[in-house]
Write a protein that holds these residues in place. Structure first.
Motif, PDB file in Angstrom:
ATOM      1  N   VAL A 402       5.974  -6.736  17.342  1.00 12.28           N
ATOM      2  CA  VAL A 402       5.589  -8.061  16.513  1.00 12.28           C
ATOM      3  C   VAL A 402       7.149  -7.938  15.498  1.00 12.28           C
ATOM      4  CG1 VAL A 402       4.100  -8.735  14.616  1.00 12.28           C
ATOM      5  CG2 VAL A 402       2.958  -7.334  16.642  1.00 12.28           C
ATOM      6  N   ILE A 403       7.192  -9.232  15.018  1.00 14.19           N
ATOM      7  CA  ILE A 403       8.111  -9.352  14.095  1.00 14.19           C
ATOM      8  C   ILE A 403       7.456  -9.280  12.449  1.00 14.19           C
ATOM      9  CG2 ILE A 403      10.172 -10.850  13.005  1.00 14.19           C
ATOM     10  CD1 ILE A 403      10.549 -11.945  15.677  1.00 14.19           C
ATOM     11  N   ILE A 404       7.845  -8.506  11.637  1.00 11.75           N
ATOM     12  CA  ILE A 404       7.311  -8.551  10.139  1.00 11.75           C
ATOM     13  C   ILE A 404       8.493  -9.372   9.498  1.00 11.75           C
ATOM     14  CG2 ILE A 404       6.613  -7.413   8.188  1.00 11.75           C
ATOM     15  CD1 ILE A 404       5.215  -5.320   9.743  1.00 11.75           C
ATOM     16  N   LYS A 405       7.903 -10.482   9.007  1.00 15.78           N
ATOM     17  CA  LYS A 405       8.696 -11.217   7.955  1.00 15.78           C
ATOM     18  C   LYS A 405       8.243 -11.283   6.611  1.00 15.78           C
ATOM     19  CE  LYS A 405      10.510 -16.012   7.453  1.00 15.78           C
ATOM     20  NZ  LYS A 405      11.771 -16.131   7.419  1.00 15.78           N
ATOM     21  N   GLU A 406       8.860 -10.824   5.721  1.00 14.19           N
ATOM     22  CA  GLU A 406       8.548 -10.833   4.109  1.00 14.19           C
ATOM     23  C   GLU A 406       9.141 -11.931   3.702  1.00 14.19           C
ATOM     24  OE1 GLU A 406       9.783  -7.415   1.647  1.00 14.19           O
ATOM     25  OE2 GLU A 406       9.043  -6.087   3.035  1.00 14.19           O
ATOM     26  N   MET A 407       7.991 -12.823   3.276  1.00 12.55           N
ATOM     27  CA  MET A 407       8.088 -14.088   3.048  1.00 12.55           C
ATOM     28  C   MET A 407       8.970 -14.590   1.862  1.00 12.55           C
ATOM     29  SD  MET A 407       6.625 -16.081   5.469  1.00 12.55           S
ATOM     30  CE  MET A 407       6.290 -17.638   4.781  1.00 12.55           C
ATOM     31  N   GLN A 408       8.891 -13.674   0.877  1.00 14.02           N
ATOM     32  CA  GLN A 408       9.726 -13.821  -0.370  1.00 14.02           C
ATOM     33  C   GLN A 408      10.974 -13.594  -0.192  1.00 14.02           C
ATOM     34  OE1 GLN A 408       8.829 -15.289  -3.405  1.00 14.02           O
ATOM     35  NE2 GLN A 408       7.750 -13.470  -4.497  1.00 14.02           N
ATOM     36  N   SER A 409      11.595 -12.422   0.438  1.00 12.60           N
ATOM     37  CA  SER A 409      12.794 -12.309   0.740  1.00 12.60           C
ATOM     38  C   SER A 409      13.436 -12.604   2.004  1.00 12.60           C
ATOM     39  CB  SER A 409      13.200 -10.847   0.676  1.00 12.60           C
ATOM     40  OG  SER A 409      12.191 -10.086   1.796  1.00 12.60           O
ATOM     41  N   GLY A 410      12.674 -12.936   3.078  1.00 18.01           N
ATOM     42  CA  GLY A 410      13.144 -13.545   4.367  1.00 18.01           C
ATOM     43  C   GLY A 410      13.462 -12.363   5.211  1.00 18.01           C
ATOM     44  N   VAL A 411      13.435 -10.923   4.855  1.00 18.34           N
ATOM     45  CA  VAL A 411      14.026 -10.075   5.379  1.00 18.34           C
ATOM     46  C   VAL A 411      12.911  -9.762   6.610  1.00 18.34           C
ATOM     47  CG1 VAL A 411      14.192  -7.480   5.453  1.00 18.34           C
ATOM     48  CG2 VAL A 411      15.105  -8.882   3.645  1.00 18.34           C
ATOM     49  N   GLN A 412      13.519  -9.426   7.766  1.00 16.49           N
ATOM     50  CA  GLN A 412      12.320  -9.444   8.947  1.00 16.49           C
ATOM     51  C   GLN A 412      13.011  -8.106   9.776  1.00 16.49           C
ATOM     52  OE1 GLN A 412      12.796 -13.244  10.392  1.00 16.49           O
ATOM     53  NE2 GLN A 412      13.625 -12.486  12.415  1.00 16.49           N
ATOM     54  N   GLU A 413      11.695  -7.733  10.322  1.00 15.51           N
ATOM     55  CA  GLU A 413      12.073  -6.234  11.329  1.00 15.51           C
ATOM     56  C   GLU A 413      10.994  -6.259  12.457  1.00 15.51           C
ATOM     57  OE1 GLU A 413      11.438  -1.394  10.489  1.00 15.51           O
ATOM     58  OE2 GLU A 413      11.563  -2.794   8.759  1.00 15.51           O
ATOM     59  N   VAL A 414      11.486  -5.659  13.512  1.00 14.83           N
ATOM     60  CA  VAL A 414      10.727  -5.695  14.814  1.00 14.83           C
ATOM     61  C   VAL A 414       9.732  -4.372  14.623  1.00 14.83           C
ATOM     62  CG1 VAL A 414      10.424  -5.755  17.332  1.00 14.83           C
ATOM     63  CG2 VAL A 414      12.160  -6.939  16.001  1.00 14.83           C
ATOM     64  N   VAL A 415       8.577  -4.575  14.951  1.00 14.13           N
ATOM     65  CA  VAL A 415       7.730  -3.045  14.880  1.00 14.13           C
ATOM     66  C   VAL A 415       6.871  -3.009  16.018  1.00 14.13           C
ATOM     67  CG1 VAL A 415       5.845  -2.111  13.616  1.00 14.13           C
ATOM     68  CG2 VAL A 415       7.620  -3.326  12.334  1.00 14.13           C
ATOM     69  N   PRO A 416       6.560  -1.934  16.842  1.00 16.29           N
ATOM     70  CA  PRO A 416       5.571  -1.982  17.825  1.00 16.29           C
ATOM     71  C   PRO A 416       4.242  -2.223  17.573  1.00 16.29           C
ATOM     72  CG  PRO A 416       6.900   0.101  17.550  1.00 16.29           C
ATOM     73  CD  PRO A 416       7.049  -0.764  16.197  1.00 16.29           C
ATOM     74  N   LEU A 417       3.613  -3.332  18.521  1.00 19.72           N
ATOM     75  CA  LEU A 417       2.317  -3.833  18.149  1.00 19.72           C
ATOM     76  C   LEU A 417       1.330  -2.629  17.731  1.00 19.72           C
ATOM     77  CD1 LEU A 417       0.721  -6.357  18.249  1.00 19.72           C
ATOM     78  CD2 LEU A 417       0.009  -5.749  20.772  1.00 19.72           C
ATOM     79  N   GLU A 418       1.473  -1.411  18.508  1.00 17.69           N
ATOM     80  CA  GLU A 418       0.345  -0.364  18.368  1.00 17.69           C
ATOM     81  C   GLU A 418       0.433  -0.035  16.708  1.00 17.69           C
ATOM     82  OE1 GLU A 418       1.615   1.986  21.503  1.00 17.69           O
ATOM     83  OE2 GLU A 418       2.460   3.557  20.103  1.00 17.69           O
ATOM     84  N   LYS A 419       1.577  -0.100  16.065  1.00 17.37           N
ATOM     85  CA  LYS A 419       1.636   0.470  14.814  1.00 17.37           C
ATOM     86  C   LYS A 419       1.582  -0.533  13.671  1.00 17.37           C
ATOM     87  CE  LYS A 419       4.508   4.442  15.811  1.00 17.37           C
ATOM     88  NZ  LYS A 419       5.977   4.737  16.000  1.00 17.37           N
ATOM     89  N   GLU A 423       1.541  -0.417   9.393  1.00 17.26           N
ATOM     90  CA  GLU A 423       2.815  -0.676   8.750  1.00 17.26           C
ATOM     91  C   GLU A 423       2.514  -2.029   7.755  1.00 17.26           C
ATOM     92  OE1 GLU A 423       5.750   0.200   9.440  1.00 17.26           O
ATOM     93  OE2 GLU A 423       6.459  -1.219   7.895  1.00 17.26           O
ATOM     94  N   VAL A 424       1.455  -2.717   8.212  1.00 20.41           N
ATOM     95  CA  VAL A 424       1.197  -3.881   7.149  1.00 20.41           C
ATOM     96  C   VAL A 424       0.386  -3.061   6.177  1.00 20.41           C
ATOM     97  CG1 VAL A 424      -0.638  -5.857   6.837  1.00 20.41           C
ATOM     98  CG2 VAL A 424       0.897  -5.567   8.740  1.00 20.41           C
ATOM     99  N   LYS A 425      -0.557  -2.240   6.236  1.00 19.14           N
ATOM    100  CA  LYS A 425      -1.220  -1.565   5.181  1.00 19.14           C
ATOM    101  C   LYS A 425       0.014  -1.114   4.219  1.00 19.14           C
ATOM    102  CE  LYS A 425      -5.586  -0.266   7.208  1.00 19.14           C
ATOM    103  NZ  LYS A 425      -6.146   0.764   7.731  1.00 19.14           N
ATOM    104  N   LYS A 426       0.883  -0.387   4.614  1.00 26.97           N
ATOM    105  CA  LYS A 426       1.898   0.268   3.920  1.00 26.97           C
ATOM    106  C   LYS A 426       2.605  -0.821   3.121  1.00 26.97           C
ATOM    107  CE  LYS A 426       5.483   2.521   5.760  1.00 26.97           C
ATOM    108  NZ  LYS A 426       5.984   2.897   7.077  1.00 26.97           N
ATOM    109  N   ARG A 427       2.935  -2.011   3.687  1.00 27.66           N
ATOM    110  CA  ARG A 427       4.027  -2.931   3.219  1.00 27.66           C
ATOM    111  C   ARG A 427       3.160  -3.862   2.158  1.00 27.66           C
ATOM    112  NH1 ARG A 427       8.927  -5.313   6.367  1.00 27.66           N
ATOM    113  NH2 ARG A 427       9.001  -3.452   7.663  1.00 27.66           N
ATOM    114  N   LEU A 428       1.984  -4.016   2.415  1.00 32.49           N
ATOM    115  CA  LEU A 428       1.006  -4.772   1.343  1.00 32.49           C
ATOM    116  C   LEU A 428       0.873  -3.786  -0.202  1.00 32.49           C
ATOM    117  CD1 LEU A 428      -1.818  -6.402   3.433  1.00 32.49           C
ATOM    118  CD2 LEU A 428       0.431  -7.399   2.532  1.00 32.49           C
ATOM    119  N   LYS A 429       1.003  -2.690   0.037  1.00 33.85           N
ATOM    120  CA  LYS A 429       0.882  -1.843  -1.142  1.00 33.85           C
ATOM    121  C   LYS A 429       2.160  -1.812  -1.963  1.00 33.85           C
ATOM    122  CE  LYS A 429      -2.252   1.756   0.170  1.00 33.85           C
ATOM    123  NZ  LYS A 429      -2.191   2.927   1.206  1.00 33.85           N
ATOM    124  N   LYS A 430       3.387  -2.113  -1.220  1.00 34.04           N
ATOM    125  CA  LYS A 430       4.548  -2.141  -1.906  1.00 34.04           C
ATOM    126  C   LYS A 430       4.879  -3.444  -2.711  1.00 34.04           C
ATOM    127  CE  LYS A 430       7.248  -0.089   1.403  1.00 34.04           C
ATOM    128  NZ  LYS A 430       8.287   0.277   1.967  1.00 34.04           N
TER     129      LYS A 430
END
Ligand SMILES: [Zn+2]
Ligand SMILES: [Zn+2]
Length: 440
Positions: A402-419, A423-430
């Motif tokens: 899955v590509i995770i894209k931070e909407m504010q900064s536009g930065v994106q990263e590819v993450v394995p689907l199973e994780k 990964e989302v929980k971690k990022r939402l906290k930040k």
């Protein structure tokens, strides 16, 4: 046969309304608060049918009241029963109390009851033909403290909902022992004024003089202004009861005002009657709640005599008043901080499943599954104020990523689907949640 080019379109019946999505949060809030307070004050919930025998209301509310005379929706069933859409809730509560043997339980019985009621009134602002009430009733207790408690649970509900500037208008109309004397005085006062009364009041003068005080006709209202007060004709027991109710209200600093002509539009009241009205309000549509004691109703409807008191809140009026006073009510659903976007059939299926995974992990997600263009989907994500977009394209669908894209900064990263969940929980906290226009 010629085909009709356009199908007939329908409208809701006159005076009956849809509760549309923007209004839903007010309704949710109303029922959440009223039920919570009902439980705190010891009221158990019941629900009764919308249809009852028409006879129940004729006996309960009274034959010469506007409600029964002009405003009841009645129908004859195929089996020949004569039924009515309930015009109020109290008669139904009492019917249920009698039918289900509540009298054999420890008294008093405290009942919370809510739902739609129906009155075929002339449609005007703030008056509907289908509207909703929430009722608090205490059956089986004469102590004036329960009169005060019914008023208090209603007053507390309205203030917990955020309403300000409310006043309890209160009066005592006495009981059987006081009525004859008062009725005579009232008739004496009205005797030489009959010609100036409206048609209904001419009839009421003979059949039910107290009802004249309830008339909305301008001429009748003017005549009423110097009519004798009910409180001046109370016997000692009723006088002491009323005094005691007021003392309990004083104890809680509940703002009240004595209204010597308040009698309420229904026949079953005895002693205490009240209405709750916002300070700035004018006109009768602004009564938010009302009620009173009804010591004879249980016996009148065939039960073993039991004293009772109750009150009802007009839900639509309260919601209109919340909006008028700009009471802030939270949205029903928290804003979804993540948005799922996809491209291609396989990705769509994976997105569809991922959406369920987030729900099971208590993370609100939003989507626009019907759209196929990534660009269009990201525009929706932006409008909804999502912090993260999770994009599954054709390649990612095959790779289980899955590509995770931070909407504010536009930065994106590819993450394995199973994780992805972790990964989302971690990022939402930040990430600090975005503010968007619709937040207010
Ligand atoms: Zn009149
Ligand atoms: Zn009395």
């Amino acid at each position: 046969m010629a085909r009709q080019s356009k199908a007939k379109s329908f409208q809701a019946p006159k005076g009956m309304n849809d509760v549309l999505p923007p209004a839903q949060k007010y309704w949710e809030k109303f029922f959440k608060v009223s039920k919570e307070l009902a439980l705190y004050y010891g009221f158990d919930g019941i629900d009764t049918p919308i249809l009852e025998s028409a006879e129940l209301f004729k006996k309960g509310i009274g034959l010469n009241t506007d409600v029964v005379e002009h405003e009841m929706y009645t129908l004859k069933t195929k089996g020949g029963d004569f039924l009515a859409l309930r015009p109020e809730l109290t008669a139904s509560v009492v019917r249920s109390y009698i039918e289900n043997g509540f009298a054999n339980q420890p008294q008093p019985v405290k009942i919370f009851h809510s739902g739609p009621v129906f009155r075929h009134e002339a449609a005007q602002a703030g008056r509907y033909r289908e509207f909703h009430q929430a009722d608090f009733d205490i059956i089986g207790e004469t102590d004036p403290i329960v009169d005060a408690q019914v008023i208090q649970v209603i007053y507390a509900t309205l203030t917990e909902l955020g309403l300000k500037g409310l006043t309890v208008h209160i009066n005592s109309i006495g009981d059987k022992n006081c009525w004859n004397k008062y009725r005579d005085e009232l008739k004496l006062y009205y005797r030489n004024k009959i010609n100036r009364l409206c048609k209904n009041c001419k009839k009421r003068f003979k059949e039910n003089p107290l009802r004249m005080l309830d008339c909305k006709d301008e001429g009748c209202v003017a005549i009423k202004a110097s009519a004798p007060n009910t409180v001046d004709y109370l016997d000692k027991a009723c006088h002491d009861h009323f005094k005691s109710v007021l003392e309990f209200l004083d104890e809680l600093n509940t703002p009240y005002s004595l209204d010597p002509y308040l009698v309420r539009g229904l026949d079953y009241y005895t002693r205490t009657v009240f209405e709750i009205i916002p300070e700035e309000a004018t006109g009768s549509q602004t009564t938010l709640a009302s009620g009173g004691r009804y010591d004879y109703l249980v016996a009148q409807l065939g039960g073993k005599p039991a004293p009772a008191v109750g009150g009802s809140i007009g839900v639509e009026r309260v919601i209109n008043e919340m909006r008028r006073q700009n009471v802030k009510v939270n949205a029903l659903k928290p804003r979804a901080r993540i948005f799922l976007a996809q491209l291609g059939d396989l990705a769509k299926k994976k997105s569809f499943r991922l959406f369920e995974e987030f729900r099971k992990n208590n993370i609100y997600a939003s989507e626009s599954f019907g759209r196929d263009s990534i660009k269009a989907q990201l525009r929706v994500a932006d409008r909804l104020g999502a912090d993260l977009a999770l994009i599954i394209g054709q390649k990612e669908a095959l790779d289980d990523t899955v590509i995770i894209k931070e909407m504010q900064s536009g930065v994106q990263e590819v993450v394995p689907l199973e994780k992805i969940i972790d990964e989302v929980k971690k990022r939402l906290k930040k990430i600090h949640p975005r503010t968007i226009a619709s937040d207010n």
